[in-house]
Write an enzyme that holds these catalytic residues in place. Structure first.
Site, mmCIF file in Angstrom:
data_model
loop_
_atom_site.group_PDB
_atom_site.id
_atom_site.type_symbol
_atom_site.label_atom_id
_atom_site.label_comp_id
_atom_site.label_asym_id
_atom_site.label_seq_id
_atom_site.Cartn_x
_atom_site.Cartn_y
_atom_site.Cartn_z
ATOM 1 N N CYS A 1 0.570 3.155 6.524
ATOM 2 C CA CYS A 1 1.796 3.528 7.179
ATOM 3 C C CYS A 1 2.069 2.702 8.421
ATOM 4 O O CYS A 1 1.233 2.596 9.293
ATOM 5 C CB CYS A 1 1.744 5.002 7.484
ATOM 6 S SG CYS A 1 1.413 5.882 5.949
ATOM 7 N N GLU B 1 0.834 -1.202 0.000
ATOM 8 C CA GLU B 1 0.000 0.000 0.000
ATOM 9 C C GLU B 1 0.867 1.249 0.000
ATOM 10 O O GLU B 1 1.968 1.257 0.545
ATOM 11 C CB GLU B 1 -0.864 0.028 1.269
ATOM 12 C CG GLU B 1 -1.892 -1.071 1.320
ATOM 13 C CD GLU B 1 -2.599 -1.131 2.659
ATOM 14 O OE1 GLU B 1 -3.552 -1.915 2.767
ATOM 15 O OE2 GLU B 1 -2.206 -0.416 3.598
ATOM 16 N N CYS C 1 2.428 -1.907 16.397
ATOM 17 C CA CYS C 1 2.284 -1.723 14.956
ATOM 18 C C CYS C 1 1.435 -2.818 14.321
ATOM 19 O O CYS C 1 1.781 -4.003 14.387
ATOM 20 C CB CYS C 1 3.665 -1.713 14.310
ATOM 21 S SG CYS C 1 3.594 -1.626 12.521
ATOM 22 N N SER D 1 11.767 6.497 15.043
ATOM 23 C CA SER D 1 10.635 6.037 15.849
ATOM 24 C C SER D 1 11.160 5.760 17.251
ATOM 25 O O SER D 1 11.792 4.733 17.476
ATOM 26 C CB SER D 1 10.048 4.755 15.258
ATOM 27 O OG SER D 1 9.469 5.011 14.028
ATOM 28 N N CYS E 1 7.598 -4.200 16.179
ATOM 29 C CA CYS E 1 7.151 -3.185 17.144
ATOM 30 C C CYS E 1 5.752 -3.565 17.645
ATOM 31 O O CYS E 1 4.869 -3.867 16.841
ATOM 32 C CB CYS E 1 7.140 -1.803 16.501
ATOM 33 S SG CYS E 1 8.736 -1.359 15.805
HETATM 34 S S1 SF4 Z 1 6.553 -1.247 9.992
HETATM 35 FE FE1 SF4 Z 1 7.740 0.205 11.253
HETATM 36 S S2 SF4 Z 1 6.584 0.345 13.183
HETATM 37 FE FE2 SF4 Z 1 5.863 -1.478 12.115
HETATM 38 S S3 SF4 Z 1 7.072 -3.173 12.961
HETATM 39 FE FE3 SF4 Z 1 8.114 -2.435 11.105
HETATM 40 S S4 SF4 Z 1 9.583 -0.928 11.857
HETATM 41 FE FE4 SF4 Z 1 8.117 -1.251 13.505
#
Ligand code: SF4
Length: 344
Positions: free
Chosen positions: A329, A88, A115, A210, A112
């Site tokens: 995102c 996406e 997420c 992050s 994470c």
């Molecule tokens: S997409 Fe980004 S926030 Fe999600 S697990 Fe991967 S590094 Fe972490």
């Protein structure tokens, strides 16, 4: 292999290596990114035998756009890749221009805890062309220029470093998509060796970290990467990065109720990044059915914000788009179907 994965210099080298002239690389780049050809047959100023040579090695196919979900100021594009995986990208319309959040991997291994996207393990890295085409095709669909890019979609960009750098070179090239380096932001969860490598490149690209926690105890719980590169390794590396690049950093900080949003956390965060040329982007959390975290309430968010301000930390609270479209995102994808602005 796909032609949209080659940088300007690689295209020039290609023609030199087959015994032809360097300038054909520039001509072809212009056909791809300025004239936006869909087939090699449209090229009129390069000899047929040269075109046959390159076309036998590099396809010119676009990605398949499977669906487009539109709302007032945001639009989500679902692309199908050649191996039938899906990725996406999200377009956000601002008063200062159009910004696209691109994905860098299919799935993500960083794990994470907050997420939604990271719940699916990494299947593979995206090829350079698969990143470039997300932007090129959205630009064409929209019929307007994309002025800003954030690499903050699904995946950890520094886990796909080489393809990321080539992608940046192509979209930044004046004869490519000509997106200014200062309008490109790469977001990482904190892969220290790659931050160092990135800092050694003389690119003016923005870096976002992050962070999401003011100490190792909390960050260990939220982000497995912290066990590999804890704050006492990450923060000195970032200080070095700022010194070397003279660029301002962004810290992304998702506020999670009762976990990292207390007054003590705000004070600790202020002390952690004291004196750094950086600002903190506070992100109110989007609750999902799949993850146990809760959103901090407005009073907590404002209290946190005020403490940072009082401690002279540059801080913003990410604006909500209010869209009904779920975001691609990484950190922000949510069943609750809200989308937060990814770019300041
Ligand atoms: S997409 Fe980004 S926030 Fe999600 S697990 Fe991967 S590094 Fe972490």
């Amino acid at each position: 292999m796909n032609i949209y994965g080659l940088t300007y210099e690689e295209l020039e080298d290609y023609f030199v290596n087959i015994g032809s002239k360097k300038f054909h690389g520039s001509q072809l780049f212009s056909w791809l990114y300025e004239k936006r050809i869909k087939s090699y047959d449209e090229i009129t100023n390069i000899k047929k035998e040269l075109i046959n040579n390159i076309s036998s090695n590099y396809g010119i196919d676009r990605l398949k756009i499977v669906s487009v979900e539109k709302d007032v100021d945001v639009c989500k594009y679902l692309f199908e890749l050649n191996d039938l995986e899906h990725i996406e990208a999200v377009l956000m319309r601002h008063d200062y221009g159009n910004s696209v959040c691109v994905s860098s991997q299919v799935g993500c291994n960083m794990g994470c805890k907050f997420c939604e996207s990271g719940r699916r393990k990494k299947v593979r890295n995206l090829e350079t062309y698969e990143m470039v085409l997300q932007i090129l095709q959205i630009e064409e669909e929209l019929g307007e220029r994309i002025s800003h890019v954030v690499v903050m979609g699904i995946g950890e960009p520094f886990d796909n470093y080489d393809n990321l750098i080539k992608f940046i070179k192509i979209i930044n090239h004046p004869k490519g998509l000509a997106i200014g380096a200062r309008h490109i932001t790469v977001s990482t969860c904190g892969v220290v060796p790659k931050i160092k490598e990135f800092g050694n490149l003389s690119m003016q690209v923005n870096l976002a970290i992050s962070l999401h926690a003011p100490n190792n105890t909390i960050r260990d719980r939220l982000m497995p990467i912290n066990k590999v590169y804890p704050l006492d390794v990450l923060i000195p590396c970032l200080k070095e990065y700022i010194k070397k690049t003279n660029r301002r950093l962004t810290f992304e900080y998702i506020l999670l109720n009762g976990i990292n949003d207390t007054e003590e956390c705000a004070i600790e965060l202020s002390n952690l990044i004291k004196g750094m040329n950086a600002y903190v982007n506070l992100i109110p959390y989007n609750e999902t059915n799949n993850l146990k975290f809760m959103r901090s309430n407005t009073v907590q968010i404002m209290r946190f914000y005020d403490i940072l301000k009082k401690n002279r930390v540059n801080v913003t609270i990410r604006r909500e788009f209010g869209s009904k479209i779920s975001a691609a995102c990484g950190q922000l994808r949510s069943k609750k179907e809200e989308l937060w602005n990814l770019f300041i």
